[in-house]
Design an enzyme around this catalytic site. Structure first.
Site, short mmCIF file in Angstrom:
data_model
loop_
_atom_site.label_atom_id
_atom_site.label_comp_id
_atom_site.label_asym_id
_atom_site.label_seq_id
_atom_site.Cartn_x
_atom_site.Cartn_y
_atom_site.Cartn_z
CB ILE A 97 -0.94 0.00 1.22
CG1 ILE A 97 -1.94 -1.15 1.13
CG2 ILE A 97 -1.68 1.35 1.32
CD1 ILE A 97 -2.75 -1.36 2.40
CB ALA A 152 -2.51 2.13 9.25
NE ARG A 153 -6.15 -3.73 10.85
CZ ARG A 153 -6.25 -3.92 9.54
NH1 ARG A 153 -6.33 -2.86 8.74
NH2 ARG A 153 -6.27 -5.13 9.03
CG ASP A 211 -11.20 3.15 5.57
OD1 ASP A 211 -12.39 3.36 5.25
OD2 ASP A 211 -10.66 2.02 5.47
CD GLU A 239 -12.51 -0.16 12.45
OE1 GLU A 239 -12.77 -1.26 11.91
OE2 GLU A 239 -11.56 0.55 12.10
CG HIS A 264 -11.88 -1.04 8.34
ND1 HIS A 264 -11.37 -1.49 9.54
CD2 HIS A 264 -10.97 -1.42 7.40
CE1 HIS A 264 -10.22 -2.11 9.34
NE2 HIS A 264 -9.96 -2.08 8.04
#
Length: 334
Positions: A170, A251-252, A276, A281, A300
């Site tokens: 990525i 990423a996270r 994102d 979540e 996400h």
């Protein structure tokens, strides 16, 4: 008599992949079973599992659907389980370290959605750079508000600096896009090359991140979640960014300390953010991130694309061929 090789997968994946799996396994006797079929404890466990996107469905790391829990239950009770192939590039759901601790190989689909995620991150960057949140708010208010005047005009991207954390598929794809737009690129990565620059890109290690943040017009996160990256972007890191810098996170969520991010956005120190991923979540309905005027929130979904399923299936089948031949599996989590 040797029992058949048992492969756990979703009903959709079984229907789509049965001929291809038969082609890979040749004369080997096998069974393709779903979680519903394998739910009976009297039945034998499985040897291999393919966790396709439809298995995880709308679940997150924090909220699991009943269907996914049933799939996990089969994995947990399958004593002969040898390896699991997952659709995502990251393996930070809690079950995967649990399986690895049992000696089960866990293989990711690294690279399958890398181009899509890179495109989405670029879209978020361009939207912020061109002040789309402001323009869309004006649209909703039916207000003609062109971005004219020194205070309103967006800055040229060429010549700005992006600090990109992560240099996997990525990061490399996104880095190519950014350089085409004329941005200067500083990459923060785990394993540094011998030279301080690679193909004209400045490279630094994670401990050097604080030294490059003051130069960042854009801080872009495209790294895996590890003990080193968890909480990497905290209050101190955000304060080190120059006023008006923007954050992109594909990423996270746990890489960013979310309360510190919200504070920096509210105070106006950050010029904006495209997010994102989030610490929890789904993002809670009461989170200020939903309504901050300089924030773009997506659920996400940066990597979602209609071509991902085929690419993930191809990676699974390639690994199945390696497993059948006794060769090392690709993208296995160490």
């Amino acid at each position: 008599m040797t029992r058949p090789l048992r492969i756990l997968l979703s009903p959709q994946a079984r229907q789509a992949l049965a001929p291809a799996i038969a082609g890979v396994l040749g004369d080997r006797v096998f069974e393709l079973v779903t979680a519903e079929q394998a739910a009976d404890p009297a039945q034998a466990g499985v040897d291999i599992a393919f966790v396709s996107r439809d298995v995880t469905g709308l679940s997150t790391k924090h909220v699991l659907t009943e269907e996914l829990l049933a799939f996990y239950a089969v994995l947990r009770r399958s004593e002969a389980l040898q390896w699991v192939h997952i659709h995502s590039a990251g393996a930070d759901r809690p079950i995967y370290p649990e399986l690895r601790a049992r000696g089960v190989s866990v293989c990711t689909s690294s690279g399958a959605n890398a181009e899509v995620v890179a495109q989405t991150a670029l879209a978020g960057l361009l939207a912020l750079a061109r002040r789309f949140p402001q323009l869309m708010a004006a649209q909703q208010a039916r207000t003609w508000a062109p971005l004219v005047g020194e205070a309103q005009a967006p800055r040229d991207l060429a010549g700005q600096t992006a600090v990109l954390v992560g240099w996997g598929p990525i990061g490399q794809g996104l880095g190519a896009f950014l350089r085409l737009l004329g941005l200067k690129l500083v990459v923060v990565r785990q394993n540094l090359p011998r030279a301080a620059t690679e193909a004209g890109v400045e490279m630094v290690s994670f401990p050097a991140l604080p030294t490059v943040l003051p130069r960042a017009d854009w801080l872009i996160l495209a790294c895996p979640l590890t003990p080193q990256t968890r909480g990497l972007v905290n209050q101190e890191a955000l304060a080190a960014l120059p006023p008006g810098a923007c954050l992109i996170n594909v990423a996270r969520g746990e890489v960013v300390v979310e309360p510190a991010l919200i504070e920096a956005l509210r105070a106006g120190h950050l010029g904006g953010a495209y997010l994102d991923v989030f610490e929890h979540e789904p993002l809670g309905r009461d989170s200020p991130l939903w309504t901050l005027p300089n924030v773009i929130v997506t659920p996400h979904s940066a990597g979602h694309s209609d071509g991902n399923h085929r690419r993930v299936c191809d990676l699974f089948l390639a690994n199945l061929a390696r497993w059948q031949a006794g060769q090392p599996l690709q993208h296995s989590i160490p």
